[in-house]
Write an enzyme that holds these catalytic residues in place. Structure first.
Site, PDB file in Angstrom:
ATOM      1  N   CYS A  29      13.736 -21.589 -12.339  1.00 26.29           N
ATOM      2  CA  CYS A  29      14.048 -21.636 -10.900  1.00 26.29           C
ATOM      3  C   CYS A  29      12.873 -21.251 -10.014  1.00 26.29           C
ATOM      4  O   CYS A  29      12.416 -22.027  -9.188  1.00 26.29           O
ATOM      5  CB  CYS A  29      15.195 -20.675 -10.588  1.00 26.29           C
ATOM      6  SG  CYS A  29      16.617 -20.877 -11.597  1.00 26.29           S
TER       7      CYS A  29
HETATM    8  N1  SAJ Z   1       9.669 -11.451 -11.812  1.00 23.57           N
HETATM    9  C1  SAJ Z   1       8.612 -10.616 -11.461  1.00 23.57           C
HETATM   10  N2  SAJ Z   1       8.849  -9.596 -10.587  1.00 23.57           N
HETATM   11  C2  SAJ Z   1      10.089  -9.395 -10.035  1.00 23.57           C
HETATM   12  C3  SAJ Z   1      11.147 -10.272 -10.392  1.00 23.57           C
HETATM   13  C4  SAJ Z   1      10.919 -11.284 -11.288  1.00 23.57           C
HETATM   14  O1  SAJ Z   1       7.493 -10.775 -11.937  1.00 23.57           O
HETATM   15  O2  SAJ Z   1      10.249  -8.444  -9.265  1.00 23.57           O
HETATM   16  C5  SAJ Z   1       9.412 -12.551 -12.742  1.00 23.57           C
HETATM   17  C6  SAJ Z   1      10.238 -12.426 -14.006  1.00 23.57           C
HETATM   18  O3  SAJ Z   1       9.543 -11.686 -14.988  1.00 23.57           O
HETATM   19  C7  SAJ Z   1      10.400 -13.890 -14.426  1.00 23.57           C
HETATM   20  C8  SAJ Z   1      10.390 -14.635 -13.110  1.00 23.57           C
HETATM   21  O4  SAJ Z   1       9.836 -13.744 -12.127  1.00 23.57           O
HETATM   22  O5  SAJ Z   1       9.292 -14.313 -15.197  1.00 23.57           O
HETATM   23  C9  SAJ Z   1      11.776 -15.078 -12.644  1.00 23.57           C
HETATM   24  O6  SAJ Z   1      12.574 -13.926 -12.686  1.00 23.57           O
HETATM   25  P1  SAJ Z   1      14.043 -13.897 -11.949  1.00 23.57           P
HETATM   26  O7  SAJ Z   1      14.546 -12.505 -12.075  1.00 23.57           O
HETATM   27  O8  SAJ Z   1      13.933 -14.481 -10.612  1.00 23.57           O
HETATM   28  O9  SAJ Z   1      14.922 -14.732 -12.937  1.00 23.57           O
HETATM   29  P2  SAJ Z   1      15.405 -16.217 -12.944  1.00 23.57           P
HETATM   30  O10 SAJ Z   1      14.299 -17.195 -13.029  1.00 23.57           O
HETATM   31  O11 SAJ Z   1      16.441 -16.266 -14.002  1.00 23.57           O
HETATM   32  O12 SAJ Z   1      16.038 -16.420 -11.504  1.00 23.57           O
HETATM   33  C10 SAJ Z   1      17.420 -16.489 -11.395  1.00 23.57           C
HETATM   34  C11 SAJ Z   1      17.672 -17.167 -10.098  1.00 23.57           C
HETATM   35  N3  SAJ Z   1      19.057 -17.516 -10.065  1.00 23.57           N
HETATM   36  C12 SAJ Z   1      19.384 -18.737  -9.613  1.00 23.57           C
HETATM   37  O13 SAJ Z   1      18.581 -19.540  -9.178  1.00 23.57           O
HETATM   38  C13 SAJ Z   1      20.820 -19.057  -9.650  1.00 23.57           C
HETATM   39  C14 SAJ Z   1      17.350 -16.266  -8.932  1.00 23.57           C
HETATM   40  O14 SAJ Z   1      17.859 -16.847  -7.714  1.00 23.57           O
HETATM   41  C15 SAJ Z   1      17.985 -14.937  -9.111  1.00 23.57           C
HETATM   42  O15 SAJ Z   1      17.656 -14.110  -7.995  1.00 23.57           O
HETATM   43  C16 SAJ Z   1      17.446 -14.328 -10.379  1.00 23.57           C
HETATM   44  O16 SAJ Z   1      17.919 -15.151 -11.453  1.00 23.57           O
HETATM   45  C17 SAJ Z   1      17.937 -12.912 -10.587  1.00 23.57           C
HETATM   46  O17 SAJ Z   1      18.287 -12.262  -9.596  1.00 23.57           O
HETATM   47  O18 SAJ Z   1      17.929 -12.459 -11.739  1.00 23.57           O
END
Ligand code: SAJ
Length: 436
Positions: free
Chosen positions: A275
């Site tokens: 995403c």
């Molecule tokens: N990440 C960072 N720092 C942060 C948060 C994330 O480096 O503070 C990195 C993570 O390690 C990862 C990437 O970003 O590699 C994405 O992380 P994510 O927590 O955003 O996880 P996703 O990709 O599973 O995003 C999903 C998304 N959900 C949908 O699109 C329905 C996102 O909108 C959500 O906010 C997220 O999950 C979530 O909250 O966990």
């Protein structure tokens, strides 16, 4: 019209509405199961034969879907799966959950949506409600999907209703399961949105009807662009803190004591997943069509894309201080999935780190309890056995993904050098542990 809406509402109430879900992936399958658990007859349409055979054997291939709950809805006959779009002639609501990846040069790829819509249009039941959930740029529903139906002489309001409702499935998030995540719904007109609201209201506690499909399409992209920009910001702050010899993790911990006006994000080796790296680029591309170049999206993407190289440059500096060159070093990367405890490698920055280290002719190994072997681009590795003697063999251990159940104390106790990109050591100061 009123008569149809009344009949539709009645079918929803009596659970006689027949629901079709096109694409049974990490979004479609949980959604199909939610409706089936509520007593609706749900037909999944899936083109992947491996997935279809898994479903026939009642074996789940999606982390968040237990085989028990899958078996239950399949055995009861509530959920069936097929690759035949012909079943749609009996289906009242068709929900599209197909991938929307990026093509080369970071261009949106809505080919899966188009293929699905063309197949649906060939078999659509009269007055069926079609809902797109796949994340896409504002305008897709009106400018692409609606014309594809009209090209088959199907007229909106007479032959079909059309909505967009962004998927908000968060893999592995047990705090917010599907039914607790408010569903945003936008329709071509109010009737469309109202009908979709009735459908989602049967499985989700809160439904937010918005005034148009564009608002719904845009809302999703704002959510994930917000994340991308803030992750890019904190990655830059981390690099700044290192230069200024301040521990960024402690700075974040202090800042988040503020009970309002601040939301913590954490630096990392880059951003992976299906995403966050992609969705903002859909928005960037569409805005450019309107002559608007989003500097925030561009800058955040550039900073985040640099992080794997930044991590390897920090490791090179640490080795140099020990009179060791990166080129001759043995490096262990611990954790290769894109985020912790999720068995998913998609766009994982750990893979970029391994790729960069291999380009620099390092001897790179990895350990990840969820990924027994890595075959990706030029990477062809098997996860090592994580033992004290194995760790001692390496010049540096990079913690790239912070899986929960690893013995980080054992790693630190046996590693010559640890570069921790996720603060698993929680600011612990030890002579051989260094933080992003
Ligand atoms: N990440 C960072 N720092 C942060 C948060 C994330 O480096 O503070 C990195 C993570 O390690 C990862 C990437 O970003 O590699 C994405 O992380 P994510 O927590 O955003 O996880 P996703 O990709 O599973 O995003 C999903 C998304 N959900 C949908 O699109 C329905 C996102 O909108 C959500 O906010 C997220 O999950 C979530 O909250 O966990």
């Amino acid at each position: 019209m009123e008569n149809f809406v009344r009949q539709f509402r009645d079918k929803v109430k009596k659970k006689q509405l027949k629901i079709g879900v096109v694409g049974l992936g990490y979004v479609g399958l949980p959604l199909a199961i939610e409706f089936a658990k509520k007593g609706f007859s749900v037909t999944g349409i899936e083109v992947d034969t491996d997935r279809l055979s898994s479903l026939k054997k009642k074996i789940s291939y999606i982390t968040d879907v237990s085989t028990v709950e899958l078996r239950c809805v399949v055995d009861s006959g509530a959920l069936t799966a097929t690759c035949d779009f012909g079943v749609l002639k009996k289906i009242d609501v068709v929900i599209i959950c197909v991938p929307t990846p990026l093509k080369k040069k970071y261009l949106p790829d809505i080919s899966y949506i188009k293929t699905a819509v063309r197949a649906i249009a060939g078999h659509l039941k009269k007055k069926a409600l079609v809902i797109l959930e796949s994340t896409t740029y504002p305008g897709t529903t009106e400018e692409v999907i609606r014309p594809l139906f009209e090209a088959r002489d199907l007229r909106h309001g007479r032959d079909f209703y059309l909505c967009f409702s962004p998927e908000r499935i968060d893999p592995g998030n047990t705090v917010f399961p599907v039914h607790k995540i408010t569903k945003v719904v936008g329709g071509i007109d109010k009737t469309d949105a109202y009908l979709a609201g009735l459908v989602y209201g049967t499985i989700i506690e809160k439904v937010e009807l918005v005034s148009s499909v564009r608002v719904a399409e845009f809302a999703k992209l704002l959510e994930n662009t917000f994340r991308l920009v803030n992750i890019g910001l904190i990655d830059e702050i981390a690099m700044m803190c290192h230069k200024m010899d301040v521990k960024v993790w402690e700075v974040i911990k202090a800042a988040k004591t503020k009970p309002f006006g601040f939301m913590p994000f954490y630096p990392g080796p880059g951003v992976g997943g299906h995403c966050i790296p992609k969705d903002p680029l859909y928005l960037y591309w569409k805005a450019k069509k309107f002559g608007f170049s989003s500097r925030f999206i561009r800058l955040a993407s550039d900073i985040i894309s640099y992080m794997p190289a930044y991590v390897t440059s920090r490791v090179a500096d640490l080795l140099r201080k020990k009179n060791k060159s990166l080129q001759k070093a043995k490096i262990l990367v611990v954790g290769v999935t894109y985020k912790k405890d999720i068995k998913d490698l998609r766009k994982s920055p750990a893979l970029d780190i391994i790729g960069i280290l291999q380009e620099k002719r390092c001897a790179v190994s990895y350990y990840d309890p969820l990924i027994p072997y890595l075959k990706f681009n030029d990477i062809d590795l098997i996860s090592i056995k994580l033992t004290p003697s194995a760790i001692k063999r390496f010049d540096c251990v990079i913690i790239a993904t912070d899986h929960s159940r690893l013995d980080y104390a054992m790693i630190a106790g046996n590693a010559k050098l640890v570069f921790d990109t996720r603060n698993v050591y929680n600011n612990l100061s030890a002579k051989n542990i260094f933080l992003l």
